[in-house]
Design a protein around this motif. Structure first.
Motif, PDB file in Angstrom:
ATOM      1  N   GLN A 297       0.830  -1.209   0.000  1.00  0.00           N
ATOM      2  CA  GLN A 297       0.000   0.000   0.000  1.00  0.00           C
ATOM      3  C   GLN A 297       0.864   1.259   0.000  1.00  0.00           C
ATOM      4  N   LYS A 298       1.834   1.271   0.897  1.00  0.00           N
ATOM      5  CA  LYS A 298       2.688   2.450   1.028  1.00  0.00           C
ATOM      6  C   LYS A 298       3.487   2.689  -0.251  1.00  0.00           C
ATOM      7  N   TYR A 299       3.979   1.600  -0.850  1.00  0.00           N
ATOM      8  CA  TYR A 299       4.778   1.732  -2.072  1.00  0.00           C
ATOM      9  C   TYR A 299       3.928   2.255  -3.229  1.00  0.00           C
ATOM     10  N   LEU A 300       2.717   1.714  -3.360  1.00  0.00           N
ATOM     11  CA  LEU A 300       1.862   2.060  -4.504  1.00  0.00           C
ATOM     12  C   LEU A 300       1.108   3.364  -4.305  1.00  0.00           C
ATOM     13  N   ALA A 301       1.126   3.914  -3.079  1.00  0.00           N
ATOM     14  CA  ALA A 301       0.384   5.144  -2.820  1.00  0.00           C
ATOM     15  C   ALA A 301       0.896   6.292  -3.692  1.00  0.00           C
ATOM     16  N   SER A 302       2.194   6.290  -3.981  1.00  0.00           N
ATOM     17  CA  SER A 302       2.751   7.357  -4.813  1.00  0.00           C
ATOM     18  C   SER A 302       2.241   7.286  -6.248  1.00  0.00           C
ATOM     19  N   GLU A 303       1.678   6.154  -6.629  1.00  0.00           N
ATOM     20  CA  GLU A 303       1.106   5.992  -7.967  1.00  0.00           C
ATOM     21  C   GLU A 303      -0.418   6.031  -7.926  1.00  0.00           C
ATOM     22  N   ASN A 304      -0.956   6.496  -6.794  1.00  0.00           N
ATOM     23  CA  ASN A 304      -2.409   6.608  -6.605  1.00  0.00           C
ATOM     24  C   ASN A 304      -3.119   5.267  -6.753  1.00  0.00           C
ATOM     25  N   VAL A 305      -2.479   4.226  -6.296  1.00  0.00           N
ATOM     26  CA  VAL A 305      -3.059   2.886  -6.292  1.00  0.00           C
ATOM     27  C   VAL A 305      -3.286   2.483  -4.846  1.00  0.00           C
ATOM     28  N   GLY A 306      -4.507   2.085  -4.542  1.00  0.00           N
ATOM     29  CA  GLY A 306      -4.814   1.679  -3.172  1.00  0.00           C
ATOM     30  C   GLY A 306      -5.841   0.575  -3.132  1.00  0.00           C
ATOM     31  N   LEU A 307      -6.218   0.204  -1.942  1.00  0.00           N
ATOM     32  CA  LEU A 307      -7.226  -0.838  -1.739  1.00  0.00           C
ATOM     33  C   LEU A 307      -8.619  -0.220  -1.766  1.00  0.00           C
ATOM     34  N   ARG A 308      -9.567  -0.975  -2.310  1.00  0.00           N
ATOM     35  CA  ARG A 308     -10.950  -0.511  -2.325  1.00  0.00           C
ATOM     36  C   ARG A 308     -11.865  -1.713  -2.484  1.00  0.00           C
ATOM     37  N   THR A 309     -13.104  -1.542  -2.110  1.00  0.00           N
ATOM     38  CA  THR A 309     -14.110  -2.585  -2.279  1.00  0.00           C
ATOM     39  C   THR A 309     -14.635  -2.559  -3.704  1.00  0.00           C
ATOM     40  N   SER A 310     -14.779  -3.728  -4.304  1.00  0.00           N
ATOM     41  CA  SER A 310     -15.261  -3.807  -5.684  1.00  0.00           C
ATOM     42  C   SER A 310     -16.656  -3.212  -5.793  1.00  0.00           C
ATOM     43  N   SER A 311     -16.872  -2.412  -6.831  1.00  0.00           N
ATOM     44  CA  SER A 311     -18.187  -1.791  -7.047  1.00  0.00           C
ATOM     45  C   SER A 311     -19.210  -2.806  -7.563  1.00  0.00           C
ATOM     46  N   THR A 312     -18.739  -3.863  -8.195  1.00  0.00           N
ATOM     47  CA  THR A 312     -19.647  -4.879  -8.746  1.00  0.00           C
ATOM     48  C   THR A 312     -19.838  -6.071  -7.816  1.00  0.00           C
ATOM     49  N   ASN A 313     -18.876  -6.310  -6.936  1.00  0.00           N
ATOM     50  CA  ASN A 313     -18.956  -7.434  -5.995  1.00  0.00           C
ATOM     51  C   ASN A 313     -18.437  -6.965  -4.638  1.00  0.00           C
ATOM     52  N   PRO A 314     -19.330  -6.566  -3.738  1.00  0.00           N
ATOM     53  CA  PRO A 314     -18.893  -6.011  -2.450  1.00  0.00           C
ATOM     54  C   PRO A 314     -18.073  -6.975  -1.602  1.00  0.00           C
ATOM     55  N   GLY A 315     -18.111  -8.257  -1.900  1.00  0.00           N
ATOM     56  CA  GLY A 315     -17.347  -9.232  -1.107  1.00  0.00           C
ATOM     57  C   GLY A 315     -15.900  -9.361  -1.543  1.00  0.00           C
ATOM     58  N   ILE A 316     -15.508  -8.616  -2.582  1.00  0.00           N
ATOM     59  CA  ILE A 316     -14.145  -8.727  -3.118  1.00  0.00           C
ATOM     60  C   ILE A 316     -13.439  -7.384  -2.970  1.00  0.00           C
ATOM     61  N   THR A 317     -12.186  -7.439  -2.530  1.00  0.00           N
ATOM     62  CA  THR A 317     -11.341  -6.252  -2.427  1.00  0.00           C
ATOM     63  C   THR A 317     -10.504  -6.127  -3.687  1.00  0.00           C
ATOM     64  N   GLU A 318     -10.276  -4.884  -4.129  1.00  0.00           N
ATOM     65  CA  GLU A 318      -9.446  -4.636  -5.304  1.00  0.00           C
ATOM     66  C   GLU A 318      -8.205  -3.856  -4.897  1.00  0.00           C
ATOM     67  N   LEU A 319      -7.091  -4.172  -5.533  1.00  0.00           N
ATOM     68  CA  LEU A 319      -5.859  -3.402  -5.386  1.00  0.00           C
ATOM     69  C   LEU A 319      -5.680  -2.643  -6.687  1.00  0.00           C
ATOM     70  N   GLY A 320      -6.006  -1.351  -6.641  1.00  0.00           N
ATOM     71  CA  GLY A 320      -6.107  -0.607  -7.888  1.00  0.00           C
ATOM     72  C   GLY A 320      -7.289  -1.135  -8.671  1.00  0.00           C
ATOM     73  N   ASP A 321      -7.042  -1.584  -9.899  1.00  0.00           N
ATOM     74  CA  ASP A 321      -8.110  -2.168 -10.712  1.00  0.00           C
ATOM     75  C   ASP A 321      -8.077  -3.693 -10.687  1.00  0.00           C
ATOM     76  N   ILE A 322      -7.197  -4.280  -9.868  1.00  0.00           N
ATOM     77  CA  ILE A 322      -7.013  -5.727  -9.860  1.00  0.00           C
ATOM     78  C   ILE A 322      -7.859  -6.338  -8.743  1.00  0.00           C
TER      79      ILE A 322
END
Length: 717
Positions: free
Chosen positions: A477-502
């Motif tokens: 998270q800390k490394y990718l924060a400089s590239e505006n990539v973070g963790l988020r809950t999937s908009s299509t599947n709330p049970g899945i976490t995404e790292l950026g778009d992955i």
């Protein structure tokens, strides 16, 4: 240390060995004209209560060794004493050479030599076990051929290691067991901390197996189903002795000889056991059929299929039900895990990840520091030096919930830097909870818990545990924060976490070869970058002394952790079974593997390891049942059936390996079992049906022949 006098009389000549628990010396007794072996034990903690317990345990072990030393083939215990907070044992020095030297160059023992070896060591073991002691480390290096009479002397009862193990459990510092034993000679139940008398018999058996094959245990294959060592094809022995050795080294302890007396009784009966395999006829045919029956009319495959389709369907359905049932019960999971490990080892290793740097604390570093763990002052200095080189983030993989003076205040000040992530342990039923250092913000804390399968191998990573993030996730998270990539809950599947778009779909309890996995928390299958460190490694002492260039640190993730075996932070991985040395991987290296995997998902397009849904796996298994049934029914010649079965297994394994390379893990062992069951079951049913059919047709032909003869005789003049 050389020349030092211990106990007021034992002058150190040389060091014989060293480990995390102390050292072993060869010494000269200044009060008697003799040489002796002095073993040192240094408790890991100087806590007063633990020292009292250590003293009591030490006295108990001394009494045990004193009793054992009365045997002619066990070193005599001369003395024991305590100096400061260290304990010492003084034992007889055995002049001679280790049995391992006789194995040099792959020399193979003859059968008489092997039997003599068994008798010699069994006599010693009988005395040891009668004293209710389990040696737990029988191996060629611990059997000394005494120069004076050629007898084998059993050494190194591991008393010091045993005390260390029990003190570690009392102190509650860690749940990692200190292993007493040697890879290859140590049976499974002992590795799990439950040794038995037959554990020593297993180790002796493996020693003799090495003697007669010329191969160390690590070079011998295992039966993938029973896990028994396959050695018989490399030795030339009578079936009787081969049978005895086979029952000494069974993987399942319940199938071994349970006592020395049982083995000695079997050896006494060796002369009465068979010396050659019996010759039995392959068939017996009645003379009437051989002389009177006429050739049977051939049947086409359509005729045979039409006559036996019901049995074929039953055999196929039975094989499918058995295979799926075994998978559902979880009985094939150990084999699937072994297949997973083998396929992991077959994957090409990736180059070191230049986005990471590991600062390893080795045994050499600890010896230079003169401590079991670096002081807070040394850690603070290393953090300060690293931060001056401008890394993106630093992960401190050391427990610092308790002070390691001096330098506590300086370390806590460095830990307040937003670039530093530190450790905590969530704990479980069997492991304690360990808090992070005081005053560190929650967003700078990651848990260190690693998931271990039933066979003690790390194949999965826990990335979230409730509201807590793992150590690797915090670093990524800390490394990718400089590239505006973070963790988020999937908009299509709330049970899945995404790292950026992955998307990061959590592991299911029946994923791949697993069947009854505890999938609690949020888990991922690990994709190891390589069997070694996944990133460049520098020494802690080099950073401390300013010998690491800033370019090696700048803009990287830096992980600091212990790589020394004495740190007891070592784990088995899928690569362990294929390693000749260093079978375990340090925890900090595994955290680096997980961190690299997360970064590669986002920046390198490297996919997560996936798996099929349950219904697809079921179809996969049933499909191979159908293949096996077809082979068993249509390939009638044994050679063709064997070749076809081998080819089918090859296709199954090859396709599974290919899919694994495409990041898809599917069952391998279960469909192989299904294929075998279907092939054997269908072939057995076909042979039975054809045998019965042939018998019936033969009887019909015979009856016709007999009737014809009788008719001819009735019309003869």
């Amino acid at each position: 240390m050389l020349g030092t006098v211990l106990g007021g009389r034992y002058r150190i000549i040389t060091i014989l060995g060293a480990g995390g628990f102390g050292q072993t010396y060869l010494a000269e007794d200044e009060q008697q004209p003799r040489r002796c072996v002095v073993k040192q034990f240094k408790p890991v903690s100087q806590d007063l209560h633990l020292l009292v317990v250590a003293r009591r345990l030490f006295d108990t072990e001394v009494e045990t060794l004193r009793r054992l030393g009365q045997h002619d083939q066990i070193p005599e215990l001369y003395d024991s004493f305590q100096e400061g907070e260290e304990f010492y044992l003084v034992q007889e020095f055995i002049e001679g050479h280790a049995l391992s030297e006789e194995f040099a160059g792959g020399r193979q023992f003859s059968e008489p030599e092997a039997i003599a070896l068994l008798h010699d060591v069994l006599n010693v073991l009988s005395f040891v076990h009668q004293n209710q002691v389990i040696h737990r480390d029988i191996k060629p290096a611990n059997l000394i051929r005494r120069k004076s009479d050629g007898k084998l002397v059993l050494i190194d009862f591991g008393a010091v290691k045993e005390i260390q193990t029990r003190l570690t459990g009392i102190s509650g510092q860690t749940e990692v067991t200190v292993g007493i034993g040697t890879q290859g000679y140590t049976p499974s139940e002992q590795l799990m901390g439950r040794p038995r008398y037959c554990s020593d018999l297993y180790a002796l058996g493996m020693t003799v197996v090495q003697a007669v094959t010329g191969c160390p245990p690590s070079q011998l294959p295992e039966d993938p189903e029973t896990l028994d060592v396959l050695w018989q094809h490399q030795a030339e022995l009578s079936p009787g002795l081969m049978l005895i050795l086979d029952y000494l080294v069974r993987y399942d302890f319940s199938q071994r000889y349970q006592s020395v007396a049982e083995v000695q009784h079997a050896l006494a009966q060796l002369a009465d056991l068979p010396t050659d395999l019996p010759d039995t006829p392959t068939s017996l045919l009645p003379p009437a059929v051989a002389h009177r029956a006429q050739p049977l009319p051939p049947l086409s495959w359509r005729d045979r299929l039409r006559m036996g389709w019901r049995g074929l369907a039953i055999a196929t359905a039975t094989a499918a039900a058995l295979s799926l049932g075994l998978k559902h019960l979880g009985w094939t999971e150990p084999l699937e895990r072994l297949a997973y490990d083998q396929m992991t080892r077959l994957q090409p290793a990736l180059p070191p990840d230049d986005r990471l740097l590991i600062v390893g604390i080795s045994e050499a570093d600890l010896q230079a520091l003169g401590r079991a763990t670096p002081s807070d002052a040394d850690v603070a200095k290393v953090l300060r030096i690293l931060q001056q080189a401008e890394p993106r983030v630093i992960g401190l993989g050391l427990w610092r919930d308790l002070p390691q003076e001096p330098g506590r205040a300086a370390l806590l000040e460095e830990l307040r830097s937003p670039k530093v992530i530190t450790f905590m342990q969530l704990g479980s039923v069997t492991t304690p909870q360990i808090p992070p250092p005081p005053g560190v913000p929650p967003v700078q804390v990651g848990f260190s818990d690693l998931l271990v399968d039933a066979d003690r191998v790390v194949r999965r990573g826990l990335i979230f545990g409730g509201e807590f993030h793992s150590f690797a996730v915090r670093l990524a998270q800390k490394y990718l924060a400089s590239e505006n990539v973070g963790l988020r809950t999937s908009s299509t599947n709330p049970g899945i976490t995404e790292l950026g778009d992955i998307p990061l779909p959590p592991l299911e309890s029946t994923a791949g070869g697993y069947q009854r996995l505890d999938a609690g928390g949020y888990q991922l299958l690990l994709r190891y970058r390589s069997p070694d460190a996944p990133a460049p490694v520098v020494a802690f002492a080099d950073v401390l002394n300013g010998r690491v260039a800033a370019d090696q640190v700048r803009d990287r993730i830096v992980l600091i952790g212990t790589t020394a075996p004495s740190g007891k932070d070592l784990y088995y991985t899928p690569f362990s079974a294929g390693q000749q040395t260093e079978h375990q991987m340090p925890g900090v290296v595994i955290h680096a593997q997980i961190t690299s995997q997360l970064l590669s998902l986002v920046q390198d397009g490297r996919r997560l390891m996936g798996y099929w849904p349950d219904w697809a796996e079921g179809l996969w298994i049933v499909g191979w049942v159908a293949v096996g049934s077809g082979l068993g029914w249509f390939l009638r010649h044994p050679a063709r059936l064997g070749a076809g079965s081998v080819a089918a297994i090859g296709i199954l394994i090859g396709s599974s390996i290919w899919l694994f390379g495409q990041q898809v893990w599917i069952p391998v062992a279960t469909p192989a079992i299904a294929l075998t069951l279907a092939t054997v079951g269908t072939a057995a049913h076909r042979i039975y049906r054809e045998s019965k059919l042939d018998t019936d047709l033969t009887q019909i032909v015979w009856d016709k022949t007999l009737i014809t003869d009788l008719g001819r005789r009735g019309h003869s003049p």
